[in-house]
Scaffold this active site. Sequence first.
Site, PDB file in Angstrom:
ATOM      1  CG  HIS A 226      -0.907   0.980  -2.861  1.00 16.46           C
ATOM      2  ND1 HIS A 226      -1.479   0.067  -3.726  1.00 16.46           N
ATOM      3  CD2 HIS A 226       0.311   0.469  -2.532  1.00 16.46           C
ATOM      4  CE1 HIS A 226      -0.639  -0.948  -3.899  1.00 16.46           C
ATOM      5  NE2 HIS A 226       0.446  -0.735  -3.190  1.00 16.46           N
ATOM      6  CG  ASP A 277      -4.537   0.779  -5.096  1.00 19.97           C
ATOM      7  OD1 ASP A 277      -3.975   1.883  -5.250  1.00 19.97           O
ATOM      8  OD2 ASP A 277      -3.963  -0.237  -4.670  1.00 19.97           O
ATOM      9  CB  SER A 378       2.091  -2.565  -5.335  1.00 15.43           C
ATOM     10  OG  SER A 378       1.827  -3.254  -4.138  1.00 15.43           O
TER      11      SER A 378
END
Length: 433
Positions: A226, A277, A378
């Site tokens: 992502h 992901d 992230s």
Amino acid sequence: MRVLLVCLLLCALVVSDSEGSHELHGVSDASNCGCLNGGTCVTYKYFSNIWRCNCPKKFQGEHCEIDTLKTCYHGDGHSYRGKANTDIMDRPCLAWNSANVLTKTYHAHRPDALQLGLGKHNYCRNPDHQRRPWCYVQVGLKQLIQECKVHDCSSGKKPALPPGKLEFQCGQKALRPRFKIIGGEFTIIENQPWFAAIYRRHRGGSVTYVCGGSLISPCWVVSATHCFINHQKKEDYIVYLGRSRLNSMTPGEMKFEVEQLILHEGYRADTLAHHNDIALLKILSNNGQCAQPSRSIQTICLPPWNADPNFGTSCEITGFGKENSTDYLYPEQLKMTVVKLVSYQECQQPHYYGSEVTTKMLCAADPQWETDSCQGDSGGPLVCSVQGRMTLTGIVSWGRGCALKNKPGVYTRVSRFLPWIRSHIGEENGLAL
């Protein structure tokens, strides 16, 4: 006095045995000793209930199981029975029958210890078919699994490392793991030497921080899809290793271009959750080199297949993420905190995330809900101790808010993606398996 006389007599028999073989008698049933490699079972003349193995010249050990002339291993080294007893950094191995090792999975008191080559010694073995022979090494207060300084027979004799030159040793860091941090704290890269800081170039020459990542081999970083899904041009990304500060240089850091950017073909995003992901970045410096090991640059071990730590285990997360979702800027200094793994049953409760959480994900949170991964973290690592090694258990993926009650951070479960990782990296030398 009677006990002393018996001991003296036994000692005399042992001495006489060393001077001649007439005090020993062969035993027809060699199973009494379990001798290997052509060893013969013998008993003492006056103590027929005491057996031992008489070993051929090149073998030794209680069962003649140690090959004194073996200097290399074949395959993964599962059958290696030589006498190498240091890791690749020349640290001594712990004996398989030492007190600390007896608490581990593999030790000298297992019923199958002889078959696995384990015993009253500290020689390198590979009982569980890892990449090569290994042993337990004392590092600080922990006993860590470390690969051994013994070479593959098929590759010829491995040259000795020049003095001071390091090799990659996955999951090893200069500073001791700290699983008792509450609320998070600023840290330095030596605490998480596998952490990769990923930046993006913009038109006009500006550069902004994008996401974190983890070095899993000298040439490969793993992160989250992502982070790149809306901008997939690999030439626009820069990766730094060995960096403690967001916008200023750290001594010893290395800068890399992205040679390949591989996003998971099954990635999809729901209203909240990110599925599959995970992403891979192949890195290369301007002079054509991959990462070089140092105190501040190291690979992280990949987990065993489907062998994640138990729920409730304390693990470390690291990144330049915001401390609160309302913050405008990322912190300048690298930050690390500790969270605990949350069970699927708990994380799938309606007041948590319900069915958004799948078995390809892991949840982790601070029990007091005071600290968490947040925006900017992230792609970074969730690192846990697995079988004595610091291991990449998860990748920061998604969550609602930051440190909200009943809303833990959700992480890509790395153990479920090992085949995908291998399919792209293959058996490249240095993969931190």
